[in-house]
Design a protein around this motif. Structure first.
Motif, PDB file in Angstrom:
ATOM      1  N   ILE A   1       0.785  -1.218  -0.090  1.00 50.59           N
ATOM      2  CA  ILE A   1      -0.043   0.028  -0.058  1.00 50.59           C
ATOM      3  C   ILE A   1       0.731   1.250   0.063  1.00 50.59           C
ATOM      4  N   LEU A   2       1.865   1.285   0.827  1.00 52.66           N
ATOM      5  CA  LEU A   2       2.914   2.320   0.803  1.00 52.66           C
ATOM      6  C   LEU A   2       3.619   2.645  -0.472  1.00 52.66           C
ATOM      7  N   TYR A   3       3.993   1.667  -1.154  1.00 49.10           N
ATOM      8  CA  TYR A   3       4.612   1.565  -2.485  1.00 49.10           C
ATOM      9  C   TYR A   3       3.771   2.454  -3.239  1.00 49.10           C
ATOM     10  N   LYS A   4       2.522   1.949  -3.392  1.00 44.71           N
ATOM     11  CA  LYS A   4       1.159   2.326  -4.187  1.00 44.71           C
ATOM     12  C   LYS A   4       1.255   3.813  -4.058  1.00 44.71           C
ATOM     13  N   LEU A   5       1.266   4.279  -2.715  1.00 45.05           N
ATOM     14  CA  LEU A   5       0.914   5.775  -2.353  1.00 45.05           C
ATOM     15  C   LEU A   5       2.187   6.415  -2.884  1.00 45.05           C
ATOM     16  N   SER A   6       3.457   5.693  -2.860  1.00 46.48           N
ATOM     17  CA  SER A   6       4.651   6.544  -3.040  1.00 46.48           C
ATOM     18  C   SER A   6       4.581   6.760  -4.562  1.00 46.48           C
ATOM     19  N   THR A   7       4.066   5.983  -5.634  1.00 42.54           N
ATOM     20  CA  THR A   7       4.006   6.452  -6.740  1.00 42.54           C
ATOM     21  C   THR A   7       3.123   7.507  -7.246  1.00 42.54           C
ATOM     22  N   PHE A   8       2.404   7.761  -6.284  1.00 44.10           N
ATOM     23  CA  PHE A   8       1.331   8.849  -6.573  1.00 44.10           C
ATOM     24  C   PHE A   8       2.068  10.187  -6.029  1.00 44.10           C
ATOM     25  N   ARG A   9       1.654  10.614  -4.698  1.00 42.83           N
ATOM     26  CA  ARG A   9       1.946  11.714  -4.205  1.00 42.83           C
ATOM     27  C   ARG A   9       2.577  11.580  -2.853  1.00 42.83           C
ATOM     28  N   GLY A  10       2.975  10.268  -2.519  1.00 37.65           N
ATOM     29  CA  GLY A  10       3.430  10.140  -1.258  1.00 37.65           C
ATOM     30  C   GLY A  10       2.493  10.323  -0.211  1.00 37.65           C
ATOM     31  N   LEU A  11       3.113  10.484   0.927  1.00 38.95           N
ATOM     32  CA  LEU A  11       2.292  10.330   2.144  1.00 38.95           C
ATOM     33  C   LEU A  11       1.416  11.434   2.412  1.00 38.95           C
ATOM     34  N   PRO A  12      -0.135  11.285   2.610  1.00 40.15           N
ATOM     35  CA  PRO A  12      -1.032  12.392   2.858  1.00 40.15           C
ATOM     36  C   PRO A  12      -0.871  12.820   4.266  1.00 40.15           C
ATOM     37  N   ASN A  13      -0.687  13.978   4.731  1.00 37.90           N
ATOM     38  CA  ASN A  13      -0.677  14.524   6.095  1.00 37.90           C
ATOM     39  C   ASN A  13      -1.648  13.849   6.995  1.00 37.90           C
TER      40      ASN A  13
END
Lengths: 506, 409
Positions: free
Chosen positions: B247-259
């Motif tokens: 999941i974190l990999y997927k997020l990292s390919t978009f805009r990263g960690l949401p606040n």
């Protein structure tokens, strides 16, 4: 052979992994009072559940002959139709309905669903008279004491044309005088031809009313005999526990030291009625190494006294002083009472003493979490060490301290409650009915623990409705009646007669 | 040895993997249900569910539910319920809007004020529940109406917005990539961009899951109470840690960690620790398990109940800020019926209506389960009518499953 009303032959009932009943036989003559004795978990209740159809025919092996034919009850209403009625230890009355409504619950005097209240109340009155109650049929059951509620249960059974009445530990929650009333009623019902089975731990009662005794141990019927043959209590106890028990109270040589706790002018008012004084100017003291008893009937105010001392947990308008080791202390909240060296072991361990869904370990540490934490974060290793220590010291029989307390037998639950309070390192322990609902073997162990506490220099206050227990265990006995102390005596000079006469003549 | 004791021992030591699974169905069930539902929607939505942008959305959409579920779990474990959280959340959002947009207070002052107001609201309700013993159902039902009305009054029936950009960032911003090497790795993996911080977070989280799992297992083994078969342990830990990394990999390919994810993650860890490892947490479970026994053990049950509601108020206020920032406007209808989603999440997560039972992690997974259902069904274009019915049935099924398990066990 006299005509048998009931004969259970070689009943075997197996639960997954355990044989609860193993070829148990029971013969009950018509018109007699038959007592069943056995330790907790011996299989008495299971046997009665087989009889009443809670465990339906086919789920057990063996045969039940009832009133001349083989019975195969599929459920409770089947057995009730044949006149077999059980009154359980936990009463099955609806507290907020009236006596009349309770008596005919599920059995209403109704015409096309409309209840005939005149008929209902009329029949209720005559049933209540039979059991010796004079309360109005419209009285809410809630307003009655436990003793009267028990009588209402019996009246309810009579309303259903009972032929075989089964009472499961009917007197365990009753005071001496209420118990006596109930036992008298049982003898009267016997005279009217109602056969009765009584399950009880109390041997003196059994001797008083039972015609035949059957002892069950570990799921097997051990012995069965007529009480007219001059059977002693010791014989019954020996059969129950499988060993001889010469002395029911372990011997202790008292080493009584300085006074630890002193209560003076203690008065308490009722929590709901501010101007009703329930406890009147009580003075008492406890010394190191001393076991002090408080005798009295149900409703004398003993529990109320104890709970009002322990963090003002009962009542309002509390006045009086408490000194520990000569200095006045503040016990106005439970945590302050604990901090000042008090512990209170409740009479009602299931609803006031334990969290049944929690593990043994969590129950033991609950009152002193500070000791197993740094004040904020718990140290689970320390917790487990503490729990294991008490498991060993108090011989709590369990596969492990991570078991749920709700799965333990009454005696082991009581040991968990005791462990919890011992872990708070109290100077004075108030034990309220410490052996209620516990079998003979576990009682002996609890007595041993009480003696150990006294030997370790702690003060013990023991509240009990069983006078022999107080006489056997205490060094000194206070007698309480209607919220006041009416007498004090060394246990050596005490007797049941003397205590009763103090109560009655007050 | 009596028969009661025999019964205790019999379930252990015999029976194989099947018996173990049957005995622990609830805990595995929740995890597997979440995975199964994600897999299902991943297939029927043709891969849309797990797209980085949708995954990010999923987190943002459910952040306020999860934040409130943390407080609700504590309230429910303590043996109470809070029906007012949706209204309180809406009210705090409205307050923030009025303060920032109309009265031009600074963002910092507004946020502090909102959280204080949340605590006061929780305290005002908790006071009646704790010290006057008025049923929480009644008090918070009243609160639900009162704060719904107050939001309407405060906003004068209008929507207020938009917020300044810095405030919106609470909900819609992303943590900048603080670690180097993102571009290089993105080129290697053939993705558009790669946020190293997000990926590292995933790996650290997974490592922590493995480490703490092994520690717990070692501890249980030393006490001889570990009954989870080795294969199960490995599979469970592997699935959880791989899912985290994935999941974190997927997020990292978009805009990263949401606040918001940071807020959520930190709060979850804090509350999980609080409930499981601290004295106050233990006392809350004791209070819910048997209030009278807890009280007679020296626990100040009234104060603890009061604090549980204060805490709920604070979390509802935080959720209100996030919600308002996300919508970039405060409306009188904000938070309407949201309390039901929050309560449903907690019960799906295994908490018991009667108190004393429930875990933070369960509540969070329960909230995600509901979130994935919502999101997946929306992508599929299922109407709101069917969505409501399905969610209702899922809640019922989860609780029936619990009760069934309990009776059987």
């Amino acid at each position: 052979m006299q005509d048998m009303l009931l004969e259970m032959r070689s009943i075997t009932k197996t639960f997954p992994g355990v044989k609860a009943l193993d070829e148990v036989s029971l013969k009950v003559r018509a018109g007699e009072i038959h007592a069943i004795c056995g330790e907790n978990g011996a299989g008495k209740s299971t046997l009665m559940k087989v009889l009443s159809g809670v465990y339906p025919a086919g789920s057990y092996e063996g045969e039940i002959h009832y009133d001349g034919s083989v019975a195969a009850f599929r459920n409770i209403s089947d057995s009730e139709k044949r006149g077999i009625i059980i009154i359980h230890q936990e009463l099955a009355l609806v507290p907020l309905l009236s006596i009349a409504e309770n008596l005919f619950l599920g059995n209403e005097n109704a015409n096309k669903g409309v209840i005939d209240w005149r008929e209902t109340n009329h029949r209720t009155e005559s049933l209540l008279r039979k059991v010796g109650l004079s309360d109005a049929p419209t009285t809410l059951v809630d307003k009655l004491g436990v003793g009267k509620q028990q009588l209402v249960e019996i009246a309810k059974a009579l309303a259903k044309d009972v032929r075989l009445l089964i009472l499961d530990e009917p007197t365990s929650a009753l005071s001496e005088s209420d118990s006596q009333t109930l036992l008298d009623l049982m003898l009267e019902l016997k005279a009217q031809g109602i056969t009765q089975i009584i399950i009880s731990h109390k041997l003196n009662e059994i001797r008083k009313i039972a015609d035949t005794v059957t002892v069950i141990r570990d799921g097997q019927s051990v012995s069965s005999f007529d009480t007219t043959d001059g059977i002693t209590e010791d014989r019954i106890v020996r059969d129950m526990v499988g060993r001889s028990m010469e002395n029911r109270y372990p011997v202790r040589t008292p080493k009584i030291g300085e006074r630890i706790m002193r209560v003076t002018n203690w008065s308490v008012h009722h929590p709901e009625h501010a101007n009703r004084r329930v406890i009147h100017d009580i003075d008492f003291d406890v010394r190191a190494g001393e076991v002090v008893g408080i005798a009295g009937l149900m409703g004398a105010g003993r529990t109320e006294l104890a709970m009002s001392i322990f963090g003002k947990s009962w009542g309002q308008g509390i006045s009086g002083q408490i000194e520990m080791n000569g200095k006045p202390v503040d016990v106005s909240t439970v945590s302050r009472a604990i901090a000042n060296g008090l512990a209170y072991v409740t009479e009602d361990r299931k609803s006031l003493g334990l969290i049944l869904d929690d593990t043994i370990q969590r129950n033991i540490t609950l009152a002193n979490l500070r000791e197993v934490s740094n004040g904020v974060v718990l140290n689970e290793h320390a917790e487990t060490r503490v729990a294991e220590k008490y498991r060993t010291d108090l011989a709590i029989r369990t596969p492990g301290v991570f078991q749920k307390v709700g799965n333990l037998s009454g005696g082991n639950q009581q040991k968990v409650v005791l462990s919890k309070w011992l872990f708070t390192a109290p100077e004075v322990l108030i034990l309220d009915e410490p052996t209620r609902g516990i079998d003979v073997g576990a009682k002996y162990e609890i007595y041993g623990l009480i003696n150990d506490l006294a030997a370790a220099g702690k003060g013990v206050v023991m509240i009990s409705s069983e006078m022999p227990e107080l006489l056997g265990m205490c060094d000194r006995i206070y007698v309480m009646n209607e919220g006041a102390f009416v007498g004090e005596m060394p246990a050596k000079e005490a007797s049941q007669e003397r205590i009763m006469s103090l109560i009655v003549n007050h | 040895m009596t028969i009661a004791e025999d019964k205790l021992e019999s379930p252990q030591g015999r029976g194989g993997i099947g018996a173990y699974l049957a005995a622990n169905l609830r805990e595995y069930g929740l995890l597997f249900a979440l995975i199964a539902i994600m897999a299902f929607f991943q297939v029927v939505t043709g891969g849309t569910l797990l797209r980085p942008i949708n995954l990010t959305n999923l987190l943002l959409q459910n952040s306020y539910i999860i934040i409130m579920a943390l407080g609700m779990l504590i309230v429910i474990v303590a043996g109470h319920i809070d029906l007012s959280v949706g209204s309180v959340m809406g009210f705090v959002g409205a307050l923030a809007a009025v303060m920032i947009v109309n009265l031009e207070f600074s963002i910092g002052v507004t946020m502090v004020a909102c959280i204080i107001v949340g605590a006061i609201i929780g305290g005002a309700q908790g006071y009646w529940i704790a010290y006057w013993k008025i049923p929480s159902f009644i008090v918070t039902l009243a609160g639900m109406l009162v704060f719904r009305g107050l939001s309407l009054w405060l906003l004068e029936g209008q929507s207020v917005g938009p917020f300044p950009r810095e405030f919106q960032l609470i909900a819609t911003g992303f943590v900048p990539d603080l670690l180097p090497g993102g571009e290089a790795l993105a080129a290697v993996l053939d993705v558009r961009n790669l946020n190293m911080l997000a990926l590292a977070t995933g790996i650290v989280a997974a490592a922590w899951v493995i480490w703490s799992g092994m520690r717990q297992r070692a501890r249980n083994q030393s006490y001889g109470i570990e009954d989870e078969p080795r294969a199960f342990f490995i599979a469970r830990i592997a699935i959880i840690s791989l899912t985290l990394v994935f999941i974190l990999y997927k997020l990292s390919t978009f805009r990263g960690l949401p606040n918001v994810m940071i807020t959520m993650g930190v709060l979850t860890v804090i509350y999980a620790f609080l409930t499981e490892r601290t004295v106050v947490g233990r006392r809350i479970y004791a209070l819910g398990g048997n209030e009278k026994a807890a009280k007679l053990s020296g626990i100040k049950t009234e104060r603890l109940t009061f604090l549980a509601f204060v805490n709920m108020g604070i979390l509802a206020a935080i959720a209100g800020l996030v919600f308002a920032a996300r919508l970039n406007t405060a409306t009188p209808k904000a938070g309407f019926a949201l309390e039901l989603d929050v309560i449903a999440a907690v019960f799906i997560g295994g908490a018991s209506m009667s108190g004393g039972v429930g875990k933070i992690v369960g509540a969070v997974v329960g909230a995600f389960l509901m979130g994935v259902l919502n999101n997946g069904m929306s992508i599929m274009g299922i109407g709101i009518d069917y969505q409501q019915m399905i969610k209702g049935l899922v809640l019922l099924a989860a609780v029936i499953f619990d009760v069934y398990n309990k009776q059987k066990g």
